[in-house]
Design a protein around this motif. Structure first.
Motif, PDB file in Angstrom:
ATOM      1  N   GLY A  19      14.289  18.563   7.375  1.00 11.60           N
ATOM      2  CA  GLY A  19      13.153  19.467   7.362  1.00 11.60           C
ATOM      3  C   GLY A  19      13.056  20.400   6.176  1.00 11.60           C
ATOM      4  N   LEU A  20      13.427  19.942   4.983  1.00  8.58           N
ATOM      5  CA  LEU A  20      13.323  20.793   3.798  1.00  8.58           C
ATOM      6  C   LEU A  20      11.867  20.920   3.352  1.00  8.58           C
ATOM      7  CD1 LEU A  20      16.348  19.569   1.657  1.00  8.58           C
ATOM      8  CD2 LEU A  20      16.253  21.446   3.298  1.00  8.58           C
ATOM      9  N   ARG A  21      11.467  22.140   2.993  1.00  5.81           N
ATOM     10  CA  ARG A  21      10.092  22.400   2.554  1.00  5.81           C
ATOM     11  C   ARG A  21      10.094  23.279   1.312  1.00  5.81           C
ATOM     12  NH1 ARG A  21       6.369  20.819   5.536  1.00  5.81           N
ATOM     13  NH2 ARG A  21       6.510  20.268   7.705  1.00  5.81           N
ATOM     14  N   LYS A  29       9.515  16.357  -1.596  1.00 10.00           N
ATOM     15  CA  LYS A  29       9.195  14.932  -1.755  1.00 10.00           C
ATOM     16  C   LYS A  29      10.310  14.146  -2.438  1.00 10.00           C
ATOM     17  CE  LYS A  29       4.321  15.604  -1.537  1.00 10.00           C
ATOM     18  NZ  LYS A  29       3.021  15.410  -2.061  1.00 10.00           N
ATOM     19  N   LYS A  30      11.005  14.757  -3.396  1.00  7.62           N
ATOM     20  CA  LYS A  30      12.055  14.028  -4.113  1.00  7.62           C
ATOM     21  C   LYS A  30      12.948  14.984  -4.891  1.00  7.62           C
ATOM     22  CE  LYS A  30       8.984  13.205  -8.013  1.00  7.62           C
ATOM     23  NZ  LYS A  30       8.501  12.254  -8.959  1.00  7.62           N
ATOM     24  N   ASN A  31      13.977  14.407  -5.504  1.00  4.07           N
ATOM     25  CA  ASN A  31      14.886  15.117  -6.413  1.00  4.07           C
ATOM     26  C   ASN A  31      15.595  16.314  -5.783  1.00  4.07           C
ATOM     27  OD1 ASN A  31      14.182  13.292  -8.392  1.00  4.07           O
ATOM     28  ND2 ASN A  31      12.577  14.595  -9.223  1.00  4.07           N
ATOM     29  N   SER A  32      16.171  16.129  -4.608  1.00  6.68           N
ATOM     30  CA  SER A  32      16.908  17.217  -3.964  1.00  6.68           C
ATOM     31  C   SER A  32      18.410  17.030  -4.169  1.00  6.68           C
ATOM     32  CB  SER A  32      16.561  17.305  -2.489  1.00  6.68           C
ATOM     33  OG  SER A  32      16.789  16.081  -1.865  1.00  6.68           O
ATOM     34  N   TYR A  33      19.101  18.155  -4.274  1.00  7.88           N
ATOM     35  CA  TYR A  33      20.559  18.156  -4.415  1.00  7.88           C
ATOM     36  C   TYR A  33      21.098  19.431  -3.788  1.00  7.88           C
ATOM     37  CZ  TYR A  33      19.693  21.228  -8.437  1.00  7.88           C
ATOM     38  OH  TYR A  33      19.269  22.253  -9.247  1.00  7.88           O
ATOM     39  N   VAL A  34      22.421  19.489  -3.619  1.00  3.79           N
ATOM     40  CA  VAL A  34      23.070  20.633  -2.993  1.00  3.79           C
ATOM     41  C   VAL A  34      24.147  21.173  -3.917  1.00  3.79           C
ATOM     42  CG1 VAL A  34      24.514  21.365  -1.040  1.00  3.79           C
ATOM     43  CG2 VAL A  34      22.607  19.807  -0.660  1.00  3.79           C
ATOM     44  N   VAL A  35      24.229  22.498  -3.999  1.00  3.38           N
ATOM     45  CA  VAL A  35      25.271  23.196  -4.754  1.00  3.38           C
ATOM     46  C   VAL A  35      26.167  23.900  -3.738  1.00  3.38           C
ATOM     47  CG1 VAL A  35      25.741  25.021  -6.435  1.00  3.38           C
ATOM     48  CG2 VAL A  35      23.760  23.533  -6.746  1.00  3.38           C
ATOM     49  N   VAL A  75      26.242  27.435   0.342  1.00  3.22           N
ATOM     50  CA  VAL A  75      25.589  26.154   0.078  1.00  3.22           C
ATOM     51  C   VAL A  75      24.116  26.421  -0.214  1.00  3.22           C
ATOM     52  CG1 VAL A  75      27.181  24.732   1.420  1.00  3.22           C
ATOM     53  CG2 VAL A  75      25.222  25.743   2.553  1.00  3.22           C
ATOM     54  N   GLU A  76      23.599  25.731  -1.223  1.00  2.46           N
ATOM     55  CA  GLU A  76      22.202  25.883  -1.613  1.00  2.46           C
ATOM     56  C   GLU A  76      21.574  24.511  -1.753  1.00  2.46           C
ATOM     57  OE1 GLU A  76      22.452  27.780  -5.395  1.00  2.46           O
ATOM     58  OE2 GLU A  76      22.854  29.759  -4.538  1.00  2.46           O
ATOM     59  N   ALA A  77      20.401  24.325  -1.164  1.00  7.38           N
ATOM     60  CA  ALA A  77      19.636  23.091  -1.334  1.00  7.38           C
ATOM     61  C   ALA A  77      18.563  23.359  -2.385  1.00  7.38           C
ATOM     62  CB  ALA A  77      18.998  22.669  -0.017  1.00  7.38           C
ATOM     63  N   HIS A  78      18.443  22.439  -3.334  1.00  8.53           N
ATOM     64  CA  HIS A  78      17.474  22.558  -4.424  1.00  8.53           C
ATOM     65  C   HIS A  78      16.588  21.322  -4.451  1.00  8.53           C
ATOM     66  CE1 HIS A  78      19.443  25.963  -6.584  1.00  8.53           C
ATOM     67  NE2 HIS A  78      20.509  25.513  -5.930  1.00  8.53           N
ATOM     68  N   SER A  79      15.381  21.496  -4.948  1.00  6.86           N
ATOM     69  CA  SER A  79      14.484  20.386  -5.235  1.00  6.86           C
ATOM     70  C   SER A  79      14.035  20.573  -6.672  1.00  6.86           C
ATOM     71  CB  SER A  79      13.284  20.386  -4.297  1.00  6.86           C
ATOM     72  OG  SER A  79      12.414  19.320  -4.640  1.00  6.86           O
ATOM     73  N   GLY A  80      14.532  19.708  -7.551  1.00 11.02           N
ATOM     74  CA  GLY A  80      14.277  19.913  -8.978  1.00 11.02           C
ATOM     75  C   GLY A  80      14.929  21.222  -9.392  1.00 11.02           C
ATOM     76  N   SER A  81      14.140  22.128  -9.985  1.00 12.12           N
ATOM     77  CA  SER A  81      14.685  23.417 -10.415  1.00 12.12           C
ATOM     78  C   SER A  81      14.453  24.527  -9.389  1.00 12.12           C
ATOM     79  CB  SER A  81      14.053  23.824 -11.748  1.00 12.12           C
ATOM     80  OG  SER A  81      12.655  23.963 -11.593  1.00 12.12           O
ATOM     81  N   ARG A  82      13.840  24.204  -8.250  1.00  8.78           N
ATOM     82  CA  ARG A  82      13.530  25.218  -7.234  1.00  8.78           C
ATOM     83  C   ARG A  82      14.599  25.291  -6.149  1.00  8.78           C
ATOM     84  NH1 ARG A  82       7.467  24.973  -5.206  1.00  8.78           N
ATOM     85  NH2 ARG A  82       8.286  26.741  -4.023  1.00  8.78           N
TER      86      ARG A  82
END
Length: 166
Positions: A19-21, A29-35, A75-82
């Motif tokens: 449920g990431l928004r 939609k795409k390009n998500s990663y976790v730090v 923990v941080e979820a990112h989408s692209g640079s956001r």
């Protein structure tokens, strides 16, 4: 002066998110990663999930040091640079005195966006291990009382139930 390394290592497996928004009406939609951060000097990042959308999956293991002074794992979820959402995980959730070394904890945490609103859930697992010393042997987790026979029990004549934990 050289920085002394932590005697503990953690293996964080970032499994998936739900449920990431990007905003209230716009799903990722795409390009998500976790730090993942155990302190400002110990940061690891997953690879990018290019087509998982709002429900990305990484299933990626990240090895890092766990400083003895660490109270939270961030923990941080990112989408692209956001930045999509973040959570602070108390170290006691996976490294408490009653958990043995190499115990695999499966955890799910609610992510919060920059305004504090709910923004998805992150699923991960964490395992704490002790680095071997110079002799190659590893000591037990410091919060677990161990009797002479190697079993949890009495330490210095104080029953386990009577020890005050900080």
């Amino acid at each position: 002066m050289a920085k002394k390394g932590s005697p503990y290592e953690i293996e964080v497996t970032v499994i998936s998110a739900e449920g990431l928004r990007l905003s209230r009406n716009q799903p990722v939609k795409k390009n998500s990663y976790v730090v993942v951060r155990s302190d400002p000097f110990n940061t690891r990042k997953t690879g990018t999930d290019r087509d998982g959308g709002s429900y990305p999956a990484w299933n990626e293991k990240l090895q890092m040091e766990l400083p003895a002074t660490a109270r939270f794992l961030t923990v941080e979820a990112h989408s692209g640079s956001r930045l999509v959402g973040a959570a602070n995980i108390p170290v006691s959730d996976f490294a408490a005195a009653f958990l043995p070394l190499n115990y695999l904890s499966f955890l799910s945490y609610r992510l919060r966006d920059a305004h504090g609103g709910k923004n998805g859930i992150l699923n991960l697992s964490v395992k704490v291990s002790r680095r071997p010393g110079p002799s190659g042997s590893a000591e037990p987790w410091p919060g677990v009382p161990v009797a002479a026979d190697g079993k949890a029990g009495v330490v210095t004549g104080i029953p386990v139930g009577k020890i005050n934990h900080v």
